[in-house]
Scaffold this active site. Structure first.
Site, PDB file in Angstrom:
ATOM      1  N   ASP A 284      42.978  26.019  37.619  1.00 14.72           N
ATOM      2  CA  ASP A 284      41.694  26.616  37.968  1.00 14.72           C
ATOM      3  C   ASP A 284      40.604  25.610  37.587  1.00 14.72           C
ATOM      4  O   ASP A 284      40.873  24.539  37.029  1.00 14.72           O
ATOM      5  CB  ASP A 284      41.500  27.976  37.286  1.00 14.72           C
ATOM      6  CG  ASP A 284      40.484  28.839  38.038  1.00 14.72           C
ATOM      7  OD1 ASP A 284      39.681  28.284  38.816  1.00 14.72           O
ATOM      8  OD2 ASP A 284      40.479  30.066  37.852  1.00 14.72           O
TER       9      ASP A 284
HETATM   10  C1  NOJ Z   1      37.196  29.732  39.334  1.00 10.47           C
HETATM   11  C2  NOJ Z   1      37.926  30.978  39.739  1.00 10.47           C
HETATM   12  O1  NOJ Z   1      38.595  31.526  38.636  1.00 10.47           O
HETATM   13  C3  NOJ Z   1      38.919  30.756  40.867  1.00 10.47           C
HETATM   14  O2  NOJ Z   1      39.394  31.995  41.291  1.00 10.47           O
HETATM   15  C4  NOJ Z   1      38.308  29.978  41.994  1.00 10.47           C
HETATM   16  O3  NOJ Z   1      39.256  29.786  43.014  1.00 10.47           O
HETATM   17  C5  NOJ Z   1      37.816  28.644  41.459  1.00 10.47           C
HETATM   18  N1  NOJ Z   1      36.810  28.873  40.444  1.00 10.47           N
HETATM   19  C6  NOJ Z   1      37.244  27.777  42.564  1.00 10.47           C
HETATM   20  O4  NOJ Z   1      36.053  28.291  43.002  1.00 10.47           O
END
Ligand code: NOJ
Length: 739
Positions: A284
């Site tokens: 993530d």
């Molecule tokens: C953080 C989030 O937890 C995730 O779900 C998302 O895909 C990413 N950022 C990218 O935006």
């Protein structure tokens, strides 16, 4: 932009005097040959994901994107704004980098690209596999037509705490429902051919356990047993792998105090080896670096090593792999075979998307014009929103008649972004249909009087409140939009108080005192604690954040063009003090129902049961259940069991019903929930129509994570229930599993 697909090898530099290796992928040369051509630095580049414009996480510093891409040090990007920008980046990668390996473009298309469908939680309330798959397919078509080939969706966290803001991204509290819908979404996004112009790579997230953050607080610790992880949180991910999902995103959170991105047992051993997942594991946002504050790596070098060795293939915006991995592999600290495995997965994904054959295949202006935001998708969004609305209360005032004046109140009724909800991708609030606009589209304008009364966060003033009371008093009926504006749910939007925000309840009380019948339409990204509303307001419709066509769909339900058929995918508590609260509770030694009074598992100030149970949802018609038949009284642990029940529409109008099947494993090596969802079918019935509804129970559903640490069906007695909701079980029977 728009000069059509370039021929392979166009303008590309040749690799060290050899023939063009990239142009040959998909024909006679293999991914292995390409891998052999790559330098260590280029290999690491494939694992480096950089951000474009919008930031969807804390700032991580900037780099010279063009230079990095041209140097072959970037494998994928996210949050790039506009097809022209994407095509420019792609040209840099293909025409300037040594081997011309195309980029992958990712984006959070969570419930639609430009046409926004209901939030995943709302869509889960439809319990409608076909709708869910069709919406995902429409989202894929729009996204791919905009030149993006990778969505970071579906989120399949099983949300166990209504305080958690990301409940809105989940399919609710139940692993079976979440697994079924995740399967449909993956199939909808990816279709049968990833290289087709209207499909995209899916990414299930967040692997795994994130939906159980302690106290519902965002990014907090997850402290669940292996049994809870296996029984509750892993099933939707396993369903996604079975559906062929191409990528998996790791959770920010930990299991057994090891952040999942560095958890070898979960990523490499379970996901990749045991389940055979052959796609890409992406971290993530910056979560490889976050291994430092988690306290499991002393520096970035150790974080890079821990993440790669555990099985995280791609570093999302952390710049940790790009800084550390080359040296770690060159000096032999990290095995090159592990690096190769990760790179191979990325290259293979690009091959499956057809990017080696034609890196510009997704940049087609004409297709974008005809697909993105199309009329067909808007119709699907309206249909999906109607299916997802849950009628919580109705004393008979709904559907509204076609006579009289309607007062519409609340700033939430007017704001397009509040029907779209969080994670609206490229959805534009100005292009969405808010509740007021939907009502205006449905009835003669002369009948409608809008009064703001309170702002989007529910705050009012004495003047605004008086104005609302006066308008409501002068109308034949009032429709008040209450609940949460979009900002109150989503990532980093956990709440400790999940009642109606601001002064909404006080305004509702004042409106009811006028004597005018009041309907509340709730917009929310989570279950709310609304006992007073339930008790006092004659009709309550949960509309969630219903998407681009939300207002039209609300009007369809209010005025009776559509009979509501949504059912709650998450329990609504009476008070936040009951949370976390789910229907599939484990038994205790002193159950509330049977323990000696004064000695039960209970509260002194509130009942245990929810305000609205999982599976609850009213209709404009009535359904009767009878004649439950099960295929055998005794089965073996490997057998399948047929179960059938008859459902009849005994009301006056056509309607759809979600027929729910629950089981209970009475005694096992570990306690099992008092009831667990094991099947559901959504059916349409005309008035007077009867239908036999069939289910099949098999080892997959009956099996459990036993005290011996294996998954199997245990012998003994099982109970079966069929009904309208987890607290409205109409029929029951039982069978025995014998070795
Ligand atoms: C953080 C989030 O937890 C995730 O779900 C998302 O895909 C990413 N950022 C990218 O935006």
């Amino acid at each position: 932009m728009g000069d059509g697909p370039a021929s392979r090898g166009d303008g590309r530099r040749e690799a060290d005097g050899t023939t063009d290796p990239v142009g040959a992928i998909g024909s006679d040369r293999s991914i292995e040959a390409l891998l052999n051509e790559l330098t260590l630095s280029e290999k690491v580049g494939q694992l480096n994901q950089l951000n474009g414009t919008d930031e969807t996480g804390p700032s991580v510093g900037t780099v010279d994107l063009d230079a990095e891409i041209a140097a072959g040090r970037v494998g994928s990007m996210l949050n790039t704004d506009g097809m022209a920008a994407r095509e420019r980046y792609q040209r840099l990668a293909v025409e300037e980098s040594r081997l011309g390996i195309p980029l992958l473009f990712g984006f959070d298309v969570v419930h639609g690209y430009e046409t926004v469908f209901p939030t995943p939680l709302a869509e889960a309330a439809s319990w409608d596999r076909e709708t869910v798959r069709a919406n995902a397919a429409a989202a894929a078509a729009e996204t791919a037509a905009a030149g993006i080939t990778w969505t970071f969706s579906p989120p399949c966290d099983v949300a166990r705490d209504a305080r958690w803001g990301r409940s809105m991204e989940s399919s609710g509290e139940d692993p079976y429902l979440a697994a079924e819908l995740t399967h449909e979404r993956v199939r909808g996004y990816q279709g049968t051919d990833l290289a087709a112009p209207d499909t995209m790579l899916a990414c299930v997230k967040h692997f795994v356990g994130y939906g159980d953050v302690l106290a519902g607080r965002e990014y907090n610790t997850v402290d669940v047993s292996e049994t809870a992880l296996r029984e509750r949180h892993l099933p939707p991910f396993e369903a996604a792998v079975e559906a062929g999902v191409g990528s998996v995103m790791t959770a920010f959170t930990d299991f057994e105090r090891v952040p999942v991105g560095a958890h070898k047992g979960l990523l490499r051993d379970l996901l990749k080896d045991e389940w055979g997942f052959d796609g890409v594991v992406v971290s993530d946002w910056n979560s490889v670096r976050e291994l430092l504050p988690h306290g499991i790596a002393v520096d970035e070098r150790e974080a890079a090593r821990a993440a790669l060795e555990a099985g995280t293939d791609v570093d999302m915006v952390g710049h940790i792999y790009s800084k550390e991995l080359e040296e770690l592999v060159a000096e032999g600290t990290v095995a090159e075979s592990l690096l190769d495995d990760a790179v191979r997965r990325v290259l293979e994904t690009k091959r499956r998307l057809g990017l080696f054959e034609d890196p510009y295949r997704y940049f087609d202006d004409a297709r974008r014009e005809s697909v993105v935001g199309s009329e067909r998708h808007r119709e699907a969004a309206r249909e999906g929103a109607r299916e997802s609305m849950v009628l919580l209360e109705n004393d008979g005032m709904l559907p509204l008649t076609d006579a009289g004046t309607v007062a519409v109140g609340g700033a939430l009724a007017t704001e397009g972004t509040d029907v779209l909800g969080e994670w609206r991708a490229r959805g534009d609030g100005d292009d969405a249909v808010p509740i007021l606009a939907g009502i205006e589209n449905a009835v003669d304008a002369a009948r409608i009087e809008f009064v703001e009364g309170y702002d989007r966060f529910g705050e009012t003033t004495p003047e605004k409140r008086d104005e609302l009371v006066e308008t409501v008093a002068g109308a034949d009926v009032a429709v008040l939009a209450v609940g949460e504006p979009w900002e109150l749910s989503g990532e980093c939007s956990s709440r400790t108080d999940i009642s109606l925000p601001g002064d909404q309840r006080a305004v509702l009380e004042a409106a009811l005192e006028t004597g005018t019948p009041v309907v509340t339409v709730i917009l929310s990204g989570r279950p709310l604690a609304i006992p007073w509303t339930a008790e006092n307001v004659p009709a309550v419709l949960e509309a969630w954040h219903p998407g681009s066509e939300g207002g039209n769909a609300v009007a369809d339900v209010l005025f009776g063009d559509h009979s509501p058929s949504g059912k709650l995918p998450m329990s609504f508590p009476r008070t936040v003090g009951q949370v976390p609260l789910q229907y599939d509770e484990l038994p205790t030694g002193r159950p509330e129902a049977t323990a000696e009074p004064g000695w039960s598992s209970s509260y002194v100030d509130c009942p245990n049961d929810p305000l609205y149970a999982f599976g609850h949802g009213l209709s404009y018609t009535e359904f009767a259940y009878d004649d439950l038949a099960i295929g055998a009284q005794t089965i073996s642990p490997t057998d399948h069991l047929d179960i059938e029940a008859t459902v009849e529409n005994i009301g006056e109008r056509a309607g759809r019903e979600v027929v729910q099947l629950y089981v209970r494993d009475v005694v096992g090596s570990r306690s099992r929930p008092t009831i667990e969802l094991a099947g559901f079918e959504k059916i349409s019935l005309e008035p007077g129509e009867r239908r036999r509804v069939a289910f099949e129970l098999g080892p997959k559903t009956l099996a459990t994570w036993t005290a011996d640490g294996e998954r199997r069906v245990e012998s003994g007695e099982f109970e079966v229930f069929v009904g309208r909701a987890s607290d409205d079980l109409r029929l029951s029977n039982g069978f025995t599993v014998a070795e």
